[in-house]
Structure formats: structure tokens, C-alpha cells
Design a protein around this motif. Sequence first.
Motif, PDB file in Angstrom:
ATOM      1  N   VAL A  31      33.891  41.797  34.440  1.00  0.00           N
ATOM      2  CA  VAL A  31      34.874  42.049  35.500  1.00  0.00           C
ATOM      3  C   VAL A  31      35.537  43.411  35.359  1.00  0.00           C
ATOM      4  CG1 VAL A  31      35.331  39.608  35.850  1.00  0.00           C
ATOM      5  CG2 VAL A  31      36.744  40.901  34.236  1.00  0.00           C
ATOM      6  N   SER A  32      35.229  44.168  34.301  1.00  0.00           N
ATOM      7  CA  SER A  32      35.704  45.521  34.092  1.00  0.00           C
ATOM      8  C   SER A  32      37.170  45.563  33.672  1.00  0.00           C
ATOM      9  CB  SER A  32      35.449  46.377  35.340  1.00  0.00           C
ATOM     10  OG  SER A  32      35.674  47.745  35.063  1.00  0.00           O
ATOM     11  N   TYR A  33      37.759  46.754  33.793  1.00  0.00           N
ATOM     12  CA  TYR A  33      39.144  47.036  33.372  1.00  0.00           C
ATOM     13  C   TYR A  33      40.125  46.084  34.033  1.00  0.00           C
ATOM     14  CZ  TYR A  33      43.614  49.545  33.361  1.00  0.00           C
ATOM     15  OH  TYR A  33      44.934  49.886  33.227  1.00  0.00           O
ATOM     16  N   PRO A  34      41.147  45.597  33.298  1.00  0.00           N
ATOM     17  CA  PRO A  34      41.373  45.752  31.861  1.00  0.00           C
ATOM     18  C   PRO A  34      40.886  44.549  31.055  1.00  0.00           C
ATOM     19  CG  PRO A  34      43.338  44.869  32.852  1.00  0.00           C
ATOM     20  CD  PRO A  34      42.300  44.967  33.961  1.00  0.00           C
ATOM     21  N   THR A  35      40.083  43.698  31.683  1.00  0.00           N
ATOM     22  CA  THR A  35      39.732  42.418  31.062  1.00  0.00           C
ATOM     23  C   THR A  35      38.647  42.545  30.008  1.00  0.00           C
ATOM     24  OG1 THR A  35      40.315  41.313  33.126  1.00  0.00           O
ATOM     25  CG2 THR A  35      39.018  40.054  31.542  1.00  0.00           C
ATOM     26  N   ASP A  36      37.508  43.123  30.393  1.00  0.00           N
ATOM     27  CA  ASP A  36      36.418  43.190  29.416  1.00  0.00           C
ATOM     28  C   ASP A  36      35.667  44.518  29.470  1.00  0.00           C
ATOM     29  OD1 ASP A  36      35.151  42.644  31.822  1.00  0.00           O
ATOM     30  OD2 ASP A  36      34.490  40.655  31.246  1.00  0.00           O
ATOM     31  N   GLY A  37      34.666  44.636  30.288  1.00  0.00           N
ATOM     32  CA  GLY A  37      33.848  45.837  30.328  1.00  0.00           C
ATOM     33  C   GLY A  37      33.022  45.855  31.594  1.00  0.00           C
ATOM     34  N   ALA A  38      32.183  46.856  31.718  1.00  0.00           N
ATOM     35  CA  ALA A  38      31.312  46.976  32.891  1.00  0.00           C
ATOM     36  C   ALA A  38      30.127  47.858  32.547  1.00  0.00           C
ATOM     37  CB  ALA A  38      32.077  47.571  34.066  1.00  0.00           C
ATOM     38  N   LEU A  39      29.042  47.633  33.251  1.00  0.00           N
ATOM     39  CA  LEU A  39      27.825  48.441  33.171  1.00  0.00           C
ATOM     40  C   LEU A  39      27.175  48.422  31.784  1.00  0.00           C
ATOM     41  CD1 LEU A  39      28.919  51.592  35.221  1.00  0.00           C
ATOM     42  CD2 LEU A  39      28.143  49.369  36.067  1.00  0.00           C
TER      43      LEU A  39
ATOM     44  N   THR B 134      20.810  41.950  29.245  1.00  0.00           N
ATOM     45  CA  THR B 134      21.908  42.362  30.109  1.00  0.00           C
ATOM     46  C   THR B 134      21.364  43.015  31.374  1.00  0.00           C
ATOM     47  OG1 THR B 134      22.067  44.557  29.085  1.00  0.00           O
ATOM     48  CG2 THR B 134      23.416  42.785  28.133  1.00  0.00           C
ATOM     49  N   THR B 135      22.167  42.984  32.432  1.00  0.00           N
ATOM     50  CA  THR B 135      21.889  43.781  33.625  1.00  0.00           C
ATOM     51  C   THR B 135      23.030  44.763  33.816  1.00  0.00           C
ATOM     52  OG1 THR B 135      22.993  42.296  35.221  1.00  0.00           O
ATOM     53  CG2 THR B 135      20.672  41.850  34.702  1.00  0.00           C
ATOM     54  N   GLN B 136      22.705  45.955  34.224  1.00  0.00           N
ATOM     55  CA  GLN B 136      23.742  46.967  34.392  1.00  0.00           C
ATOM     56  C   GLN B 136      24.607  46.690  35.607  1.00  0.00           C
ATOM     57  OE1 GLN B 136      22.593  51.128  35.299  1.00  0.00           O
ATOM     58  NE2 GLN B 136      23.850  51.675  33.533  1.00  0.00           N
ATOM     59  N   ASN B 137      24.040  46.074  36.616  1.00  0.00           N
ATOM     60  CA  ASN B 137      24.762  45.819  37.865  1.00  0.00           C
ATOM     61  C   ASN B 137      24.681  44.342  38.232  1.00  0.00           C
ATOM     62  OD1 ASN B 137      23.294  48.868  38.815  1.00  0.00           O
ATOM     63  ND2 ASN B 137      25.457  48.640  38.342  1.00  0.00           N
ATOM     64  N   GLY B 138      25.270  44.014  39.390  1.00  0.00           N
ATOM     65  CA  GLY B 138      25.255  42.645  39.878  1.00  0.00           C
ATOM     66  C   GLY B 138      26.260  41.760  39.169  1.00  0.00           C
ATOM     67  N   GLY B 139      26.155  40.452  39.424  1.00  0.00           N
ATOM     68  CA  GLY B 139      27.083  39.491  38.871  1.00  0.00           C
ATOM     69  C   GLY B 139      28.044  38.981  39.927  1.00  0.00           C
ATOM     70  N   THR B 140      28.974  38.135  39.514  1.00  0.00           N
ATOM     71  CA  THR B 140      29.880  37.467  40.450  1.00  0.00           C
ATOM     72  C   THR B 140      31.195  38.199  40.667  1.00  0.00           C
ATOM     73  OG1 THR B 140      30.814  36.119  38.653  1.00  0.00           O
ATOM     74  CG2 THR B 140      28.934  35.205  39.858  1.00  0.00           C
ATOM     75  N   SER B 141      31.525  39.189  39.845  1.00  0.00           N
ATOM     76  CA  SER B 141      32.812  39.872  39.958  1.00  0.00           C
ATOM     77  C   SER B 141      32.911  40.653  41.255  1.00  0.00           C
ATOM     78  CB  SER B 141      33.012  40.820  38.779  1.00  0.00           C
ATOM     79  OG  SER B 141      34.187  41.589  38.952  1.00  0.00           O
ATOM     80  N   THR B 142      34.126  40.665  41.826  1.00  0.00           N
ATOM     81  CA  THR B 142      34.380  41.464  43.027  1.00  0.00           C
ATOM     82  C   THR B 142      34.839  42.870  42.665  1.00  0.00           C
ATOM     83  OG1 THR B 142      36.642  40.604  43.136  1.00  0.00           O
ATOM     84  CG2 THR B 142      34.952  39.455  44.420  1.00  0.00           C
ATOM     85  N   ASN B 143      35.093  43.115  41.374  1.00  0.00           N
ATOM     86  CA  ASN B 143      35.370  44.479  40.940  1.00  0.00           C
ATOM     87  C   ASN B 143      34.074  45.288  40.929  1.00  0.00           C
ATOM     88  OD1 ASN B 143      38.024  43.727  40.520  1.00  0.00           O
ATOM     89  ND2 ASN B 143      37.691  43.261  38.359  1.00  0.00           N
TER      90      ASN B 143
END
Length: 236
Positions: A203-211, A170-179
Motif C-alpha cells: 500500500v506504499s507510504y507510510p504503511t509498508d512499501g511499493a514497487l 513479487t510483482t512490481q505493479n498491480g495488487g488491490t491497493s488504491t494507492n
Amino acid sequence: GLIQGSDGNFYGTTGTGGTSTNCGPYGCGTVFRISPSGVVTTLYSAAGPYASGGNTLVQGNDGNFYGTTLLGGTYLSGSVFRISPSGTHTTLYSFTSIPDGAEANAGLVQGRDGNFYGTTSYGGVNGFGTIFRISPSGSYTSLYSFANLPDGAAPQGALAQGSDGNFYGTTQNGGTSTNCDGNCGTVFRISPGGSYTSLYSFVSYPTDGALPSAGLVQGSDGNFYGTTQNGGTNDF
């Protein structure tokens, strides 16, 4: 964390403490052994900051222990080291930040090919961290440099080798999400030869998670499981 060696004792690292005075009154860190009954032996006191780590060790198939350091090394960007059960310490590689990586925040995993694989949170060609391979004798190869968007940045957790022979992390940051200002994190796969695939962008709240800051574990169903620090239905 601790690991149990083949001799039945437990082995670990500290980020500070030890006998060195190079880091002020707090010490530069140690590698230690502790028996199941609680007898502690300091195997090594580092001479530079965080030069023993705080990261979990791994015992190689040669009986020695291998680990990474956040800082220290020749260029103060961290290192990879080997230490015997009796305390003979060898620095195998010193990171130089650009282009090979800096600040290894996680331990190593020994692949089925006998080499060790790991990540750095910073440095690399683009400055966003790397994935590397290193042999037990210290032959180092930088396999991949993260580019933040869209592939990921700042891996924090150790890699896991899957049943297919590839490594997952996993990476804590980056990715394609604009959130998260583009910093929600990713899940990735990389082959022992360095072929990289970004599998998922959070994509973070409320869909899945983040970091996500920890590594993955492969379940008996073949899937990988992990955690995120933020996001989710309740944004915790």
C-alpha cells in the motif's frame, strides 16, 4: 550477476557487446566465463538485441547453464536458452507475447522436479506478464497470466522455491491497493502445477512499501524476505 559453476569458474551475461553487427556498433550481448584469477572467455555472441540477456544464469543438474533474454528470439519478445560450459548454445523457446509472455527480466530457478521456472514482465493472456515452466529440453507451459488488479503485474525478480515445494515471487505493479494508482505491487505463491495465490498487496507510504523489483529469499525461520524500491516510513 555471476554464478559459480561446478568447475570453479564464474559465468555471466552482458546485455550488449560481442561480435554481432545486427545491433549496430554496440553488439547484441554475450555469455562469458571468467576464472577466479580473471581469465575471460566469451562463450557466445548473440545475433539479436539483448539475446544473451543481462539476466543471471542458473546451472542445471545436467551441468549446462540456462537463462532468459529480454528481447530477441524468433518473435523479438525474448527467449529461454541453454548453453554448455564450452559454449554450445541452444534456444529452447521463443516467447510470442500473447498468450505466453514477453520480456523476461529475471533468470530461472530449477525446481526439485528438474524443470525450470520463471516469469515474463509483459505479454500473457492479459498483457501483464506470466509465470512459466520449461523443461531442460524446451517443453514450455504458461502456468499463469497476471491480470494487474487484483493479482499483480510486471514481475521483475526471479522466483524462489520454498521448503513447501511452492514458488514465491513479487510483482512490481498491480495488487488491490488504491494507492500508487493501483500499482504498488504484490507478493504471490504459485504451485508447480499453476495454482496461484496473491499473498499480499503493498500500500506504499507510510504503511509498508511499493514497487518490489527483486525476488525473495527464504530464511531459516521459514519466512520470506525481500525489498521494495519505494514507500516505507520515509517514502524511499
